[in-house]
Write a protein that holds these residues in place. Structure first.
Motif, PDB file in Angstrom:
ATOM      1  N   ILE A 184    -141.572  12.671  -7.754  1.00 38.92           N
ATOM      2  CA  ILE A 184    -142.392  13.862  -7.479  1.00 38.92           C
ATOM      3  C   ILE A 184    -141.480  15.050  -7.214  1.00 38.92           C
ATOM      4  O   ILE A 184    -141.685  16.147  -7.745  1.00 38.92           O
ATOM      5  N   LEU A 212    -142.710  26.579 -15.169  1.00 41.12           N
ATOM      6  CA  LEU A 212    -143.620  27.692 -14.914  1.00 41.12           C
ATOM      7  C   LEU A 212    -142.860  28.926 -14.442  1.00 41.12           C
ATOM      8  O   LEU A 212    -143.449  29.963 -14.218  1.00 41.12           O
ATOM      9  N   ILE A 232    -152.713  16.165  -1.341  1.00 41.95           N
ATOM     10  CA  ILE A 232    -152.562  14.865  -1.996  1.00 41.95           C
ATOM     11  C   ILE A 232    -153.114  13.765  -1.106  1.00 41.95           C
ATOM     12  O   ILE A 232    -153.858  12.889  -1.559  1.00 41.95           O
ATOM     13  N   VAL A 272    -146.382  14.411 -16.933  1.00 39.64           N
ATOM     14  CA  VAL A 272    -146.551  15.850 -16.685  1.00 39.64           C
ATOM     15  C   VAL A 272    -147.060  16.544 -17.936  1.00 39.64           C
ATOM     16  O   VAL A 272    -148.018  17.306 -17.882  1.00 39.64           O
ATOM     17  N   MET A 283    -150.567  18.354 -18.279  1.00 36.42           N
ATOM     18  CA  MET A 283    -150.540  19.794 -18.548  1.00 36.42           C
ATOM     19  C   MET A 283    -151.418  20.117 -19.749  1.00 36.42           C
ATOM     20  O   MET A 283    -152.212  21.062 -19.711  1.00 36.42           O
ATOM     21  N   ALA A 286    -151.458  27.220 -11.436  1.00 34.09           N
ATOM     22  CA  ALA A 286    -151.498  26.062 -12.337  1.00 34.09           C
ATOM     23  C   ALA A 286    -150.741  24.877 -11.758  1.00 34.09           C
ATOM     24  O   ALA A 286    -150.923  23.759 -12.208  1.00 34.09           O
ATOM     25  N   PHE A 287    -149.896  25.134 -10.751  1.00 39.77           N
ATOM     26  CA  PHE A 287    -149.032  24.056 -10.231  1.00 39.77           C
ATOM     27  C   PHE A 287    -149.855  22.941  -9.592  1.00 39.77           C
ATOM     28  O   PHE A 287    -149.601  21.766  -9.815  1.00 39.77           O
ATOM     29  N   ILE A 288    -150.875  23.338  -8.795  1.00 40.39           N
ATOM     30  CA  ILE A 288    -151.621  22.330  -8.036  1.00 40.39           C
ATOM     31  C   ILE A 288    -152.434  21.403  -8.948  1.00 40.39           C
ATOM     32  O   ILE A 288    -152.361  20.184  -8.799  1.00 40.39           O
ATOM     33  N   ILE A 298    -151.749  20.414 -11.750  1.00 38.78           N
ATOM     34  CA  ILE A 298    -150.859  19.487 -12.455  1.00 38.78           C
ATOM     35  C   ILE A 298    -150.334  18.448 -11.485  1.00 38.78           C
ATOM     36  O   ILE A 298    -150.295  17.260 -11.778  1.00 38.78           O
ATOM     37  N   MET A 299    -149.952  18.904 -10.300  1.00 49.38           N
ATOM     38  CA  MET A 299    -149.253  18.045  -9.351  1.00 49.38           C
ATOM     39  C   MET A 299    -150.165  16.951  -8.801  1.00 49.38           C
ATOM     40  O   MET A 299    -149.775  15.784  -8.724  1.00 49.38           O
ATOM     41  N   ILE A 300    -151.386  17.315  -8.400  1.00 51.42           N
ATOM     42  CA  ILE A 300    -152.200  16.350  -7.658  1.00 51.42           C
ATOM     43  C   ILE A 300    -152.614  15.152  -8.510  1.00 51.42           C
ATOM     44  O   ILE A 300    -152.428  14.014  -8.080  1.00 51.42           O
ATOM     45  N   LEU A 326    -151.106  13.943 -11.006  1.00 47.36           N
ATOM     46  CA  LEU A 326    -149.864  13.211 -11.282  1.00 47.36           C
ATOM     47  C   LEU A 326    -149.527  12.277 -10.131  1.00 47.36           C
ATOM     48  O   LEU A 326    -149.299  11.080 -10.330  1.00 47.36           O
ATOM     49  N   VAL A 327    -149.543  12.823  -8.918  1.00 49.42           N
ATOM     50  CA  VAL A 327    -149.126  12.037  -7.754  1.00 49.42           C
ATOM     51  C   VAL A 327    -150.141  10.961  -7.430  1.00 49.42           C
ATOM     52  O   VAL A 327    -149.788   9.799  -7.195  1.00 49.42           O
ATOM     53  N   VAL A 328    -151.422  11.346  -7.442  1.00 53.95           N
ATOM     54  CA  VAL A 328    -152.440  10.383  -7.029  1.00 53.95           C
ATOM     55  C   VAL A 328    -152.478   9.212  -8.000  1.00 53.95           C
ATOM     56  O   VAL A 328    -152.570   8.048  -7.602  1.00 53.95           O
TER      57      VAL A 328
END
Lengths: 206, 265
Positions: free
Chosen positions: A27, A38, A182, B171, B175, B195-197, B199-201, B203-205
């Motif tokens: 992560i 970005l 999260i 990712v 995306m 846009a970051f959130i 993508i990130m959530i 992915l992690v979950v």
């Protein structure tokens, strides 16, 4: 029946945690890459570390932090390796707060945690970037700012600490907000497998 | 496929050395770097420059000159930046002007600091990069396990690298999926930050939910049973370790001898 919980390394490094550490390192690394993709002016290589700290305490977070910088040093930019100390320190600080159950919805506690993380970062990262790299760190925007400050005659310590403070304040706040987001999404049955996960479940154990 | 790659690497005598032997050689190189920092020619640590040229030599001898090019591509921008900032901005205690062009001045103190920092970064980073590029991650983790490290630690080390590749692929998938939904990934800073959130959530979950299954898989293969573990592809000695160590020890001894001569000149 309220009992003070005693923490042992064996509980912290359980099977599930062992499998989570690589994910959280990934992560961190991927977060850093998304930032580059970005083109944002922060690091965001701390989300996984904070997440592990919230789930299973300081020592696992320290391992995650050290591994993160080692991996990024090998695959991305070798100059990041000395900053492993910073990541480890931040992980330990976040983990200690997590054990005290400070990661809650009360906002002032979160503010204190962010400030503590920033303090830990400045205490460890600024000396490294001053002595090993002459004030220039991996972050492009910050390096330019420091160079400009140096050119205008500012003391190098003031320049590095000043820029570090603002960038890390932003960075750590985002890291904590995202980690919280999260954890809110992870279902309870996964959360309770971690040593500190029970602090974040929706239904509390009675 | 991993076995084939390993065989290719093992053909070269230097790249095929046992990882721990390479680690010892790295330690000796660090001694050389420290010596080069102490010796001053014209009050400048000029010896660092030829020393940093040893790194491409080592890469070529290991049969991987392409990796050196990618290393230079990674660090050159950073090193140049460090050097220019230090050289142009620092005057030192007693400024001695060395070079001047219109408003740009280089003083001896700044040149000293810039040279030291830039070439130390090149040297240290280069030799670490060499260690990890000439031996695969699997080989390093096998060697770590053979030299007595806990197998869990070795597993964490190895699985980290695997996980990064997996996540990196995810990712791009996520995306594209979010872009198809209408999440904007291009525009000004705030649009991109938003846009970051999304993508990130996911992915992690996703990754966290898989943990349970992977734990089951490992347990079914007796990961946490306390017994002697077999390693599928162990890290092997190729027989040149002693020669390599002797040669590098000789070089270090010569360097120390030279340093003593320089002290007593």
């Amino acid at each position: 029946m309220e009992k003070t919980k005693r923490y042992s390394l064996k509980d912290d490094f359980s099977m599930v945690t062992l499998l989570t550490i690589p994910i959280c390192v990934a992560i961190n690394v991927v977060g850093d890459q998304i930032v580059q993709l970005l083109k944002l002016p922060v690091f965001l290589d701390m989300i996984g570390t904070v997440l592990v700290a919230m789930l299973s305490g300081p020592w696992t977070a320290a391992v995650t932090g050290i591994l993160t910088n080692l991996v990024m040093g090998i695959t991305d930019n070798p100059t990041l390796i000395p900053f492993a100390i910073t990541s480890a320190a931040c992980g330990i600080v976040a983990g200690i707060f997590a054990r005290k159950k400070w990661f809650s919805t009360q906002k002032w506690k979160l503010v204190v945690i962010v400030l503590a993380l920033v303090l830990a970062t400045i205490c460890t990262a600024s000396p490294i970037s001053i002595f090993a790299f002459g004030g220039i760190s991996g972050n492009g925007g910050q390096s330019v700012a420091i160079a400009a400050l140096l050119a205008s005659g500012t003391n190098i310590i003031a320049a590095v600490v000043g820029t570090d403070f603002w960038i890390n304040l932003l960075d750590r706040s985002i890291a904590i907000i995202i980690s919280f987001a999260i954890i809110k999404v992870i279902p309870d049955r996964t959360l309770i497998k971690y040593s500190l996960g029970a602090n974040f479940t929706r239904k509390k154990a009675e | 496929m991993y076995r084939e790659q390993l065989m290719k690497k093992k053909k070269n005598k230097i790249a095929g050395l046992y990882p721990m032997c390479k680690l010892k050689m790295l330690g000796m190189y660090v001694i050389l770097i420290i010596l080069a920092n102490i010796v001053q020619i014209k009050e400048l640590p000029l010896l660092l420059i030829p020393l940093s040229l040893c790194i491409p030599l080592i890469f070529v001898l290991s049969g991987q000159p392409k990796d050196y090019l990618s290393f230079i591509k990674m660090v050159s921008y950073f090193v140049c930046f460090v050097f220019i900032v230090q050289a142009l901005l620092i005057k030192g205690n007693d400024p001695v002007l060395i070079w001047q062009w219109k408003f740009l001045h280089i003083y001896r103190g700044g040149l000293d600091k810039g040279l030291t920092l830039a070439f130390n970064i090149l040297n240290f980073a280069g030799i670490f990069y060499w260690l990890f590029k000439t031996s695969g991650y699997q080989e390093i983790s096998a060697a770590m396990e053979q030299s007595g490290l806990n197998h869990k630690a070795a597993y964490i080390f190895l699985s980290t690298f695997k996980m990064i590749d997996v996540m990196r692929m995810n990712v791009y998938t996520i995306m594209d999926a979010q872009r198809a939904r209408g999440v904007e990934t291009e525009g000004n800073v705030f649009v991109r930050a938003k846009a970051f959130i999304p993508i990130m959530i996911p992915l992690v979950v996703n990754a966290m939910l898989e943990v349970g299954e992977r734990a089951l898989t490992l347990e079914s293969k007796a990961f946490s049973v306390k017994c002697e573990k077999t390693i599928m592809i162990p890290a092997t000695h190729n027989g040149y370790e002693k020669i390599a160590l002797t040669i590098s020890a000789l070089i270090v001894l010569c360097a120390i001898g030279g340093y003593v001569l320089w002290l007593t000149r």
